[in-house]
Design a protein around this motif. Structure first.
Motif, PDB file in Angstrom:
ATOM      1  N   ASP A   1      32.037   0.489  28.933  1.00 56.85           N
ATOM      2  CA  ASP A   1      32.634   1.522  28.086  1.00 56.85           C
ATOM      3  C   ASP A   1      33.244   2.637  28.930  1.00 56.85           C
ATOM      4  N   GLN A   2      32.565   3.012  30.020  1.00 56.20           N
ATOM      5  CA  GLN A   2      33.112   4.071  30.856  1.00 56.20           C
ATOM      6  C   GLN A   2      34.283   3.577  31.701  1.00 56.20           C
ATOM      7  N   VAL A   3      34.295   2.293  32.035  1.00 53.26           N
ATOM      8  CA  VAL A   3      35.452   1.751  32.752  1.00 53.26           C
ATOM      9  C   VAL A   3      36.689   1.792  31.867  1.00 53.26           C
ATOM     10  N   LEU A   4      36.521   1.532  30.575  1.00 50.85           N
ATOM     11  CA  LEU A   4      37.658   1.604  29.659  1.00 50.85           C
ATOM     12  C   LEU A   4      38.199   3.023  29.558  1.00 50.85           C
ATOM     13  N   TRP A   5      37.303   4.009  29.514  1.00 48.61           N
ATOM     14  CA  TRP A   5      37.758   5.407  29.552  1.00 48.61           C
ATOM     15  C   TRP A   5      38.479   5.699  30.875  1.00 48.61           C
TER      16      TRP A   5
ATOM     17  N   ARG B   1      35.821  -6.791  36.086  1.00 47.28           N
ATOM     18  CA  ARG B   1      34.841  -7.238  35.092  1.00 47.28           C
ATOM     19  C   ARG B   1      35.312  -6.943  33.676  1.00 47.28           C
ATOM     20  N   LEU B   2      35.958  -5.805  33.501  1.00 47.86           N
ATOM     21  CA  LEU B   2      36.419  -5.417  32.166  1.00 47.86           C
ATOM     22  C   LEU B   2      37.464  -6.388  31.636  1.00 47.86           C
ATOM     23  N   GLY B   3      38.429  -6.778  32.468  1.00 45.79           N
ATOM     24  CA  GLY B   3      39.485  -7.673  32.018  1.00 45.79           C
ATOM     25  C   GLY B   3      40.577  -6.930  31.257  1.00 45.79           C
ATOM     26  N   ALA B   4      41.604  -7.671  30.850  1.00 50.27           N
ATOM     27  CA  ALA B   4      42.770  -7.068  30.198  1.00 50.27           C
ATOM     28  C   ALA B   4      42.651  -7.026  28.677  1.00 50.27           C
ATOM     29  N   ASP B   5      41.871  -7.928  28.088  1.00 58.99           N
ATOM     30  CA  ASP B   5      41.843  -8.037  26.621  1.00 58.99           C
ATOM     31  C   ASP B   5      41.403  -6.750  25.921  1.00 58.99           C
ATOM     32  N   PRO B   6      40.329  -6.070  26.365  1.00 58.10           N
ATOM     33  CA  PRO B   6      39.948  -4.834  25.673  1.00 58.10           C
ATOM     34  C   PRO B   6      41.025  -3.762  25.734  1.00 58.10           C
ATOM     35  N   VAL B   7      41.713  -3.651  26.866  1.00 57.99           N
ATOM     36  CA  VAL B   7      42.768  -2.636  27.003  1.00 57.99           C
ATOM     37  C   VAL B   7      43.935  -2.965  26.080  1.00 57.99           C
ATOM     38  N   GLU B   8      44.296  -4.248  26.005  1.00 59.48           N
ATOM     39  CA  GLU B   8      45.392  -4.653  25.129  1.00 59.48           C
ATOM     40  C   GLU B   8      45.051  -4.395  23.671  1.00 59.48           C
ATOM     41  N   TRP B   9      43.821  -4.724  23.265  1.00 57.99           N
ATOM     42  CA  TRP B   9      43.414  -4.496  21.881  1.00 57.99           C
ATOM     43  C   TRP B   9      43.460  -3.012  21.534  1.00 57.99           C
ATOM     44  N   LEU B  10      42.979  -2.174  22.445  1.00 58.31           N
ATOM     45  CA  LEU B  10      42.956  -0.734  22.189  1.00 58.31           C
ATOM     46  C   LEU B  10      44.376  -0.184  22.095  1.00 58.31           C
TER      47      LEU B  10
ATOM     48  N   ASN C   1      33.822  12.290  35.301  1.00 58.63           N
ATOM     49  CA  ASN C   1      32.379  12.037  35.386  1.00 58.63           C
ATOM     50  C   ASN C   1      32.041  10.629  34.905  1.00 58.63           C
ATOM     51  N   ILE C   2      32.822   9.660  35.348  1.00 55.24           N
ATOM     52  CA  ILE C   2      32.624   8.275  34.940  1.00 55.24           C
ATOM     53  C   ILE C   2      31.476   7.667  35.741  1.00 55.24           C
ATOM     54  N   CYS C   3      30.283   7.714  35.190  1.00 58.46           N
ATOM     55  CA  CYS C   3      29.120   7.134  35.853  1.00 58.46           C
ATOM     56  C   CYS C   3      27.939   7.179  34.892  1.00 58.46           C
ATOM     57  N   ALA C   4      27.127   6.126  34.896  1.00 60.03           N
ATOM     58  CA  ALA C   4      25.980   6.086  33.991  1.00 60.03           C
ATOM     59  C   ALA C   4      24.921   7.111  34.372  1.00 60.03           C
ATOM     60  N   GLN C   5      24.817   7.454  35.696  1.00 59.41           N
ATOM     61  CA  GLN C   5      23.763   8.342  36.157  1.00 59.41           C
ATOM     62  C   GLN C   5      24.124   9.822  36.081  1.00 59.41           C
ATOM     63  N   GLY C   6      25.316  10.148  35.611  1.00 61.57           N
ATOM     64  CA  GLY C   6      25.680  11.552  35.527  1.00 61.57           C
ATOM     65  C   GLY C   6      26.924  11.850  36.329  1.00 61.57           C
ATOM     66  N   LEU C   7      26.861  12.909  37.157  1.00 65.12           N
ATOM     67  CA  LEU C   7      28.032  13.344  37.908  1.00 65.12           C
ATOM     68  C   LEU C   7      28.467  12.274  38.902  1.00 65.12           C
ATOM     69  N   ALA C   8      29.729  11.897  38.857  1.00 59.35           N
ATOM     70  CA  ALA C   8      30.247  10.829  39.718  1.00 59.35           C
ATOM     71  C   ALA C   8      30.709  11.424  41.035  1.00 59.35           C
TER      72      ALA C   8
ATOM     73  N   SER D   1      35.713  -8.303  25.896  1.00 56.03           N
ATOM     74  CA  SER D   1      35.568  -8.437  27.341  1.00 56.03           C
ATOM     75  C   SER D   1      34.927  -9.778  27.678  1.00 56.03           C
ATOM     76  N   SER D   2      35.560 -10.501  28.596  1.00 54.63           N
ATOM     77  CA  SER D   2      35.045 -11.806  28.997  1.00 54.63           C
ATOM     78  C   SER D   2      33.804 -11.679  29.868  1.00 54.63           C
ATOM     79  N   LYS D   3      33.502 -10.468  30.323  1.00 56.21           N
ATOM     80  CA  LYS D   3      32.345 -10.248  31.191  1.00 56.21           C
ATOM     81  C   LYS D   3      31.345  -9.306  30.528  1.00 56.21           C
ATOM     82  N   ALA D   4      31.209  -9.433  29.224  1.00 57.87           N
ATOM     83  CA  ALA D   4      30.282  -8.553  28.505  1.00 57.87           C
ATOM     84  C   ALA D   4      28.865  -8.771  29.008  1.00 57.87           C
ATOM     85  N   THR D   5      28.139  -7.685  29.151  1.00 55.13           N
ATOM     86  CA  THR D   5      26.777  -7.786  29.654  1.00 55.13           C
ATOM     87  C   THR D   5      25.947  -6.652  29.067  1.00 55.13           C
ATOM     88  N   ILE D   6      24.645  -6.900  28.898  1.00 55.08           N
ATOM     89  CA  ILE D   6      23.766  -5.853  28.390  1.00 55.08           C
ATOM     90  C   ILE D   6      23.145  -5.071  29.537  1.00 55.08           C
TER      91      ILE D   6
END
Length: 299
Positions: A31-35, A79-88, A56-63, A18-23
């Motif tokens: 990771d949840q955006v990819l799911w 933010r995710l970009g296309a590269d991670p989806v293509e690799w997967l 339930n795609i959300c860091a805080q629990g129920l979306a 991902s070109s927009k990797a962040t901690i």
């Protein structure tokens, strides 16, 4: 449910691209955006926000609707970009497409197919500029931009091992060259006659162990008969074109091809193959192409 078939380790590896990797822990982390993107593919008739709520795609629990805004989903996908989806996609295709099942093999070989298709995209200025227009009889453009797709498919399971997308004007044969080296050993790959090329087929057969090919004969091919197995089965010698040898000086001046003929719907057809006659008889080769390509293949 997704993680039963897609290991979390694959997702983590994909996110490294991902070109927009962040901690930073966002409301919608990568990771949840990819799911979420995987869920959008499976539930493609549902609104994106509804798919996110169900998963339930959300860091805080129920979306819930109040927690997850529509704009947040779009921003997270960008933010995710296309590269991670293509690799997967390529990782899962390599894993699932090579898996063998009862009745999957043909005489010990896994049956694959390469074919192309043309798809329409949404008519936006950016897509039309990138993909271009289909052929028309005048200077007018087609109603929708057109893209080319070439895919490598497991004929039995219809799982795609690999695929390439490109603008309409790019050749399907050039797209297929991008994944020839990823064709597994102990396989037979079926081609449409448009993919005929000495360089391509020789590269496929010599690039691994027991990697064979099968393709319809093109009209006007000039060949010398080296051996006749029966009236429908011949071993031929053909010259490699000077243009091909100029592009690749390592190509031989001539190459041998087996030609098998058969009757189908009142017409006589001929296919070329690298399968040796000593191990694969005439009827078996003809039945392979007739049943696996003309009946089963459909992208």
């Amino acid at each position: 449910t997704f993680t039963q078939n897609i290991p979390v380790e694959w997702v983590e590896s994909a996110l490294q691209l991902s070109s927009k990797a962040t901690i930073r822990r966002r409301r919608l982390p990568s990771d949840q955006v990819l799911w979420l993107v995987l869920g959008m593919a499976l539930f493609r008739n549902e609104p994106v926000c509804e798919v996110a709520r169900r998963l339930n795609i959300c860091a805080q629990g129920l979306a819930t609707d109040s927690l997850l805004a529509r704009s947040g989903v779009s921003q997270a996908r960008r933010r995710l970009g296309a590269d991670p989806v293509e690799w997967l996609f390529r990782r899962t295709g390599e894993q699932w497409g090579r898996e063998r099942y009862p009745g999957d093999d043909w005489n010990g070989l896994q049956v694959l197919a390469v074919d192309g298709a043309q798809l329409r995209t949404q008519d936006t200025p950016a897509l039309r500029e990138h993909f271009g227009s289909g052929n028309t009889g005048t200077h007018r453009q087609t109603p929708y931009p057109m893209m080319r797709l070439v895919a490598l498919m497991n004929v039995r399971s219809h799982v795609l091992l690999d695929a390439q997308l490109s603008p309409y004007r790019r050749s399907e044969m050039r797209l297929a060259d991008d994944f020839l080296d990823r064709i597994p050993d102990h396989s037979i790959t079926l081609f449409d006659k448009g993919f005929w090329s000495a360089a391509r087929l020789l590269r496929l057969a010599s690039g691994g162990e027991q990697r064979h090919w099968l393709i319809p004969a093109r009209k006007g091919l000039v060949a010398e008969t080296l051996h006749t197995y029966n009236d429908d089965d011949h071993l031929l010698s053909m010259k490699v074109s000077p243009q091909a040898r100029k592009r690749d000086p390592e190509l031989p001046e001539t190459w041998t091809v087996r030609a098998v003929s058969y009757e189908h719907k009142g017409k006589r057809r001929t296919v070329m193959t690298s399968l040796p006659a000593q191990r694969y008889d005439t009827e078996a080769v003809a039945r392979l192409y007739r049943e696996r390509w003309e009946i089963e293949v459909g992208f």
